[in-house]
Design an enzyme around this catalytic site. Structure first.
Site, PDB file in Angstrom:
ATOM      1  N   LYS A 139       2.937 -54.422  -8.995  1.00 63.50           N
ATOM      2  CA  LYS A 139       3.290 -53.074  -9.322  1.00 63.50           C
ATOM      3  C   LYS A 139       3.024 -53.061 -10.882  1.00 63.50           C
ATOM      4  CE  LYS A 139       3.932 -49.689  -7.451  1.00 63.50           C
ATOM      5  NZ  LYS A 139       2.960 -48.520  -6.913  1.00 63.50           N
ATOM      6  N   ASP A 168      19.142 -65.807   2.236  1.00 62.89           N
ATOM      7  CA  ASP A 168      18.623 -64.731   1.082  1.00 62.89           C
ATOM      8  C   ASP A 168      17.279 -64.693   1.031  1.00 62.89           C
ATOM      9  OD1 ASP A 168      19.359 -62.902  -0.603  1.00 62.89           O
ATOM     10  OD2 ASP A 168      20.519 -64.548  -1.952  1.00 62.89           O
ATOM     11  N   TYR A 206       5.372 -58.646  -5.061  1.00 59.27           N
ATOM     12  CA  TYR A 206       5.081 -57.037  -4.952  1.00 59.27           C
ATOM     13  C   TYR A 206       5.678 -56.528  -6.204  1.00 59.27           C
ATOM     14  CZ  TYR A 206       7.026 -52.330  -4.653  1.00 59.27           C
ATOM     15  OH  TYR A 206       7.120 -50.983  -4.810  1.00 59.27           O
ATOM     16  N   PRO A 209      14.289 -65.166  -1.055  1.00 52.76           N
ATOM     17  CA  PRO A 209      13.686 -65.893  -2.399  1.00 52.76           C
ATOM     18  C   PRO A 209      13.762 -65.082  -3.762  1.00 52.76           C
ATOM     19  CG  PRO A 209      12.237 -66.514  -0.377  1.00 52.76           C
ATOM     20  CD  PRO A 209      13.041 -65.417   0.033  1.00 52.76           C
ATOM     21  N   LYS A 226      12.643 -51.660   6.118  1.00 46.87           N
ATOM     22  CA  LYS A 226      13.455 -51.445   4.951  1.00 46.87           C
ATOM     23  C   LYS A 226      14.996 -51.307   5.385  1.00 46.87           C
ATOM     24  CE  LYS A 226       9.648 -51.217   2.619  1.00 46.87           C
ATOM     25  NZ  LYS A 226       8.734 -50.129   2.460  1.00 46.87           N
ATOM     26  N   THR A 267       7.819 -48.365  -9.487  1.00 49.30           N
ATOM     27  CA  THR A 267       9.031 -48.741  -9.103  1.00 49.30           C
ATOM     28  C   THR A 267       9.999 -49.366 -10.452  1.00 49.30           C
ATOM     29  OG1 THR A 267      10.067 -50.503  -7.772  1.00 49.30           O
ATOM     30  CG2 THR A 267       7.907 -50.967  -8.410  1.00 49.30           C
ATOM     31  N   ASP A 268      11.137 -49.392 -10.101  1.00 48.10           N
ATOM     32  CA  ASP A 268      12.082 -49.985 -11.170  1.00 48.10           C
ATOM     33  C   ASP A 268      11.812 -51.575 -11.120  1.00 48.10           C
ATOM     34  OD1 ASP A 268      13.343 -50.337  -8.604  1.00 48.10           O
ATOM     35  OD2 ASP A 268      15.491 -49.423  -9.273  1.00 48.10           O
ATOM     36  N   GLU A 269      11.348 -51.913  -9.849  1.00 46.04           N
ATOM     37  CA  GLU A 269      11.494 -53.385  -9.778  1.00 46.04           C
ATOM     38  C   GLU A 269      10.674 -54.208 -10.937  1.00 46.04           C
ATOM     39  OE1 GLU A 269      11.042 -54.825  -5.895  1.00 46.04           O
ATOM     40  OE2 GLU A 269      12.225 -53.348  -5.220  1.00 46.04           O
TER      41      GLU A 269
HETATM   42  P1  NAD Z   1       5.030 -47.301   2.371  1.00 45.08           P
HETATM   43  O1  NAD Z   1       4.770 -48.460   2.525  1.00 45.08           O
HETATM   44  O2  NAD Z   1       6.050 -46.466   3.212  1.00 45.08           O
HETATM   45  O3  NAD Z   1       3.637 -46.457   2.113  1.00 45.08           O
HETATM   46  C1  NAD Z   1       2.724 -46.858   1.686  1.00 45.08           C
HETATM   47  C2  NAD Z   1       1.177 -46.225   2.109  1.00 45.08           C
HETATM   48  O4  NAD Z   1       0.156 -46.599   1.506  1.00 45.08           O
HETATM   49  C3  NAD Z   1       1.092 -46.345   3.661  1.00 45.08           C
HETATM   50  O5  NAD Z   1       0.735 -45.245   4.444  1.00 45.08           O
HETATM   51  C4  NAD Z   1      -0.307 -47.234   3.657  1.00 45.08           C
HETATM   52  O6  NAD Z   1      -0.872 -46.928   4.837  1.00 45.08           O
HETATM   53  C5  NAD Z   1      -1.001 -46.564   2.510  1.00 45.08           C
HETATM   54  N1  NAD Z   1      -1.928 -47.747   1.977  1.00 45.08           N
HETATM   55  C6  NAD Z   1      -1.655 -49.145   1.935  1.00 45.08           C
HETATM   56  N2  NAD Z   1      -2.835 -49.622   1.277  1.00 45.08           N
HETATM   57  C7  NAD Z   1      -3.595 -48.582   1.031  1.00 45.08           C
HETATM   58  C8  NAD Z   1      -5.137 -48.649   0.680  1.00 45.08           C
HETATM   59  N3  NAD Z   1      -5.644 -49.975   0.174  1.00 45.08           N
HETATM   60  N4  NAD Z   1      -5.629 -47.311   0.668  1.00 45.08           N
HETATM   61  C9  NAD Z   1      -4.956 -46.322   1.097  1.00 45.08           C
HETATM   62  N5  NAD Z   1      -3.718 -46.296   1.699  1.00 45.08           N
HETATM   63  C10 NAD Z   1      -3.139 -47.418   1.548  1.00 45.08           C
HETATM   64  O7  NAD Z   1       5.680 -47.277   0.820  1.00 45.08           O
HETATM   65  P2  NAD Z   1       6.537 -45.932   0.153  1.00 45.08           P
HETATM   66  O8  NAD Z   1       7.995 -46.527   0.133  1.00 45.08           O
HETATM   67  O9  NAD Z   1       6.260 -44.895   0.647  1.00 45.08           O
HETATM   68  O10 NAD Z   1       6.169 -46.022  -1.349  1.00 45.08           O
HETATM   69  C11 NAD Z   1       5.073 -45.375  -1.767  1.00 45.08           C
HETATM   70  C12 NAD Z   1       4.854 -45.751  -3.337  1.00 45.08           C
HETATM   71  O11 NAD Z   1       5.962 -45.456  -4.205  1.00 45.08           O
HETATM   72  C13 NAD Z   1       4.469 -46.990  -3.676  1.00 45.08           C
HETATM   73  O12 NAD Z   1       3.529 -47.181  -4.735  1.00 45.08           O
HETATM   74  C14 NAD Z   1       5.721 -47.946  -3.971  1.00 45.08           C
HETATM   75  O13 NAD Z   1       5.494 -48.726  -5.021  1.00 45.08           O
HETATM   76  C15 NAD Z   1       6.514 -46.617  -4.714  1.00 45.08           C
HETATM   77  N6  NAD Z   1       8.031 -46.611  -4.712  1.00 45.08           N
HETATM   78  C16 NAD Z   1       8.619 -46.816  -3.622  1.00 45.08           C
HETATM   79  C17 NAD Z   1      10.040 -46.911  -3.627  1.00 45.08           C
HETATM   80  C18 NAD Z   1      10.834 -46.889  -2.308  1.00 45.08           C
HETATM   81  O14 NAD Z   1      12.162 -46.915  -2.494  1.00 45.08           O
HETATM   82  N7  NAD Z   1      10.251 -46.966  -1.165  1.00 45.08           N
HETATM   83  C19 NAD Z   1      10.601 -46.688  -4.860  1.00 45.08           C
HETATM   84  C20 NAD Z   1       9.818 -46.594  -6.124  1.00 45.08           C
HETATM   85  C21 NAD Z   1       8.525 -46.628  -5.969  1.00 45.08           C
HETATM   86  O1  DAU Z   2      13.814 -50.498  -6.134  1.00 42.92           O
HETATM   87  C1  DAU Z   2      12.826 -49.645  -5.621  1.00 42.92           C
HETATM   88  C2  DAU Z   2      11.874 -50.506  -4.572  1.00 42.92           C
HETATM   89  O2  DAU Z   2      12.922 -50.617  -3.195  1.00 42.92           O
HETATM   90  C3  DAU Z   2      10.545 -50.107  -3.988  1.00 42.92           C
HETATM   91  O3  DAU Z   2       9.792 -50.428  -4.955  1.00 42.92           O
HETATM   92  C4  DAU Z   2      10.084 -50.860  -2.768  1.00 42.92           C
HETATM   93  O4  DAU Z   2       9.095 -50.530  -2.369  1.00 42.92           O
HETATM   94  C5  DAU Z   2      11.196 -50.686  -1.687  1.00 42.92           C
HETATM   95  O5  DAU Z   2      10.968 -51.512  -0.570  1.00 42.92           O
HETATM   96  C6  DAU Z   2      12.467 -51.080  -2.170  1.00 42.92           C
HETATM   97  O6  DAU Z   2      12.700 -52.554  -2.438  1.00 42.92           O
HETATM   98  P1  DAU Z   2      14.156 -53.273  -1.970  1.00 42.92           P
HETATM   99  O7  DAU Z   2      13.382 -54.764  -1.934  1.00 42.92           O
HETATM  100  O8  DAU Z   2      15.167 -52.946  -3.086  1.00 42.92           O
HETATM  101  O9  DAU Z   2      14.366 -52.526  -0.483  1.00 42.92           O
HETATM  102  P2  DAU Z   2      14.532 -53.178   1.058  1.00 42.92           P
HETATM  103  O10 DAU Z   2      14.908 -51.998   1.899  1.00 42.92           O
HETATM  104  O11 DAU Z   2      13.589 -54.276   1.324  1.00 42.92           O
HETATM  105  O12 DAU Z   2      15.892 -53.830   0.540  1.00 42.92           O
HETATM  106  C7  DAU Z   2      17.208 -53.378  -0.023  1.00 42.92           C
HETATM  107  C8  DAU Z   2      18.318 -54.290  -0.083  1.00 42.92           C
HETATM  108  O13 DAU Z   2      18.804 -54.861   1.047  1.00 42.92           O
HETATM  109  C9  DAU Z   2      17.603 -55.823  -1.085  1.00 42.92           C
HETATM  110  O14 DAU Z   2      18.863 -56.157  -1.852  1.00 42.92           O
HETATM  111  C10 DAU Z   2      17.424 -56.844   0.341  1.00 42.92           C
HETATM  112  C11 DAU Z   2      18.542 -56.205   1.250  1.00 42.92           C
HETATM  113  N1  DAU Z   2      18.126 -56.417   2.735  1.00 42.92           N
HETATM  114  C12 DAU Z   2      16.923 -55.935   2.980  1.00 42.92           C
HETATM  115  C13 DAU Z   2      16.730 -55.855   4.403  1.00 42.92           C
HETATM  116  C14 DAU Z   2      15.362 -55.337   4.690  1.00 42.92           C
HETATM  117  C15 DAU Z   2      19.136 -56.968   3.556  1.00 42.92           C
HETATM  118  O15 DAU Z   2      20.216 -57.109   3.016  1.00 42.92           O
HETATM  119  N2  DAU Z   2      18.577 -56.805   5.029  1.00 42.92           N
HETATM  120  C16 DAU Z   2      17.429 -56.421   5.379  1.00 42.92           C
HETATM  121  O16 DAU Z   2      17.118 -56.582   6.607  1.00 42.92           O
END
Ligand code: NAD
Ligand code: DAU
Length: 359
Positions: free
Chosen positions: A167, A298, A163, A300, A202, A137-139
């Protein structure tokens, strides 16, 4: 690297994992060994359409369970690993970091050890092909000031949430296994994804589902935080490209050049919804879903801004996002409106019944 690889995908039943499996099978000629421990975020229904494909198998297992994972490598003999399994939600990591440490750090460590032993046992021609692709992730890069340049692969790590720290730790482990043991790895760090099958915790699915159910739409703080949004299909296209064409030991940042303030994005989603599924159609006596927006406490340590400089993957591997921002959001909204059964099973908790009987 072959274009018909047998790829072990961890986290396959999650949001990006399920979209990736679909792409590897339907748009490429790969086979998939899908592994997932089916936590709350894993959903077998997200893989339903793939299960009749004889190039696809699903195994319920945790990456933390060494014997189970060793068995999968021995019986399936994959050509590559794409490692997505993770605890992925920042708010959950703040409330309970333990599983983030276990899966994201310890689980990645265990998977690296098993992959390394497996890699060492392969004959030379299969060693040439094998890759361990770590999806991150970019985080890990922390938070940007308003006019700072976007994150590049050289930006120092500065994670703030449990988180992102977990990562970041996993990224370092992956690089160490390459440098120390010669495991052929590639890494990718991507910005915020949106699209079909995203778990309704999300931001985007929260906004869509709260809106059509007439519930308050929670926006953290003042809604001024900025995220860089990428359609999930563009992400999985980049992942396949990096796996098959990326250079061993290299990291590629992936992002769509789509920086948006949360409040602007939420208003945009509400506006599209007003057009395609007007409030009155859902039994609501409001003129616009934006009336449901509610500013709440907000997060934290809430990172203010993320932005990705994707020039390395663009220039080096010829990747570019295909989905236009507005059309990607329209498609995503339509998908949630058309796939009520998928999210209703999640909101009711029934989706977890589908895992009964799986070890
Ligand atoms: P998600 O939470 O939707 O999916 C994660 C999956 O991993 C789930 O199906 C869960 O059951 C499985 N999992 C969790 N723990 C496990 C374990 N111990 N063994 C096997 N499986 C397990 O997440 P996502 O949004 O699909 O993200 C997938 C990957 O991409 C993550 O590594 C995340 O850090 C990365 N990523 C996500 C985003 C985003 O915007 N969602 C952006 C950049 C990177
Ligand atoms: O940047 C990549 C990351 O994006 C991934 O690594 C993470 O797995 C993924 O969950 C996501 O993280 P964020 O924290 O950016 O995503 P989220 O959807 O939780 O929140 C997006 C933005 O919106 C963030 O600034 C928090 C805000 N937010 C989120 C929720 C769930 C709200 O304002 N209200 C909400 O209810």
């Amino acid at each position: 690297v072959k274009d018909n690889m047998k790829i072990l995908v961890t986290g396959a039943a999650g949001f990006i994992g399920s979209n990736l499996c679909r792409y590897l099978l339907n748009d490429c000629s790969h086979s998939v060994v899908a592994v997932d421990s089916l936590t709350y975020a894993g959903n077998l229904a997200s893989l339903d359409d793939l299960r009749s494909d004889d190039r696809f198998i699903f195994v319920a297992a945790s990456i933390c369970h060494e014997d189970a994972m060793k068995g999968i490598f021995e019986t399936q003999q994959p050509d590559a690993v794409m490692h997505l399994a993770a605890e992925s939600h920042v708010d959950r990591s703040i409330d309970g970091p333990d599983e983030f440490i276990q899966t994201n750090i310890v689980g990645t460590y265990k998977l690296l050890q098993i992959s390394r032993n497996y890699f060492e046992s392969l004959e030379a021609s299969r060693k040439e092909v094998f890759r361990f692709h770590h999806i991150s992730t970019d985080e890990v890069y922390g938070s940007l000031e308003p006019d700072a340049p976007a994150f590049s692969e050289k930006t120092p790590y500065d994670p703030h949430s449990p988180y992102s720290a977990s990562k970041a730790a996993s990224d370092h482990l992956v690089r160490a296994w390459c440098d120390t043991y010669g495991l052929p790895v590639v890494l990718t760090n991507c910005s915020n994804n949106y699209g079909p099958y995203q778990f309704p915790e999300k931001l985007i699915p929260v906004v869509i589902l709260k809106a059509i159910r007439g519930e308050p739409i929670p926006v953290y703080g003042k809604g001024e935080n900025i995220r860089d949004w990428l359609y999930v299909r563009d992400h999985v296209r980049a992942l396949e490209l990096v796996l098959t064409k990326g250079h061993v030991g290299e990291t590629y940042n992936i992002g769509g050049d789509n920086e948006q303030r949360n409040i602007d994005l939420v208003n945009m989603v509400c506006k599209i919804l007003d057009e395609v599924s007007p409030p009155i159609q859902n039994g609501l006596s409001i003129d616009s879903y934006s009336e449901l927006i509610t500013f709440v406490k907000d997060r934290p340590g809430h990172d203010m801004r993320y932005a990705i400089d994707a020039s390395k993957i663009k220039q080096g591997l010829g990747w570019a996002p295909e989905e236009d921002f507005a059309s990607g959001f329209r498609k995503t909204i339509s998908w949630y409106l058309e796939n009520e059964a998928w999210w209703k099973e999640i909101l009711s908790g029934n989706y977890q019944l589908s895992r009964q009987g799986l070890s």
